[in-house]
Write a protein that holds these residues in place. Sequence first.
Motif: not given
Length: 240
Positions: A220-236
């Motif tokens: 569950i933890l890494f699923s959340g981290l993956e979501g944060f990374v994906f959102s950050t890359l999408k924003h950039l």
Amino acid sequence: MYLPQVLTQKVNISDVTAIWLMAYSALFSIVNPLGASLIFAQTTLGRPKREIIVLARMVGFYSFIILMVSIWLGGWILSFFRITIDALRVSGGLVVASRAWALLLAPEESEARKERQVFDHNAARQESDLGDRAFFPLAMPFTVGPGSIAVAIALSSGRTLGASAASYIIGLSLAVLAIALTVVVLYTYAERIVSSLGRTGARIVSRLAALILLCIGVQILFSGLEGFVFSTLKHLHQIS
């Protein structure tokens, strides 16, 4: 998850089974009905068998209601407090993993804490109503505490196995139902479990369940981290 979203999705039996196994393992580890049944046997020592059966069924019913409310209203709670799913996954994963680590190292400490909760309440109210005792403290926080509620909300926060919303929520609901039935069965036959398994055997099972819970917490933890990374890359990418 919201009801309209669930009703518009298709149900896949294999996904429901996989989700059920994951959710049941996580909830079984955090609720620990096997270890709790040993304490339940002590609190109901000397009471009529009929009263023990009624009490076990009431505790199972209340536990089912508490966990189902946590699952079905989890999305609304997140929306109300403006908490993102990824944030809940990270925090929920940390809570689950830390809880599992503590159970893995010293399950007897959790047993002692639950034992104090029940016996302190019984000492204060020896003649309390059966229904009142079934809800508090036996159902909450003895059987289903804050940790179990946090796990239920964390599990309902997103589809970590890539299943549809309908398959995921059905799998979670069936897992909650199975946990409630497990509580009823183990509490009903608590005296037999004490005589056949004992505290040592229960702690061994608790440690095995805690290891599974630790793995689920990390997932569950890494699923959340993956979501944060994906959102950050999408924003950039949008900025550039």
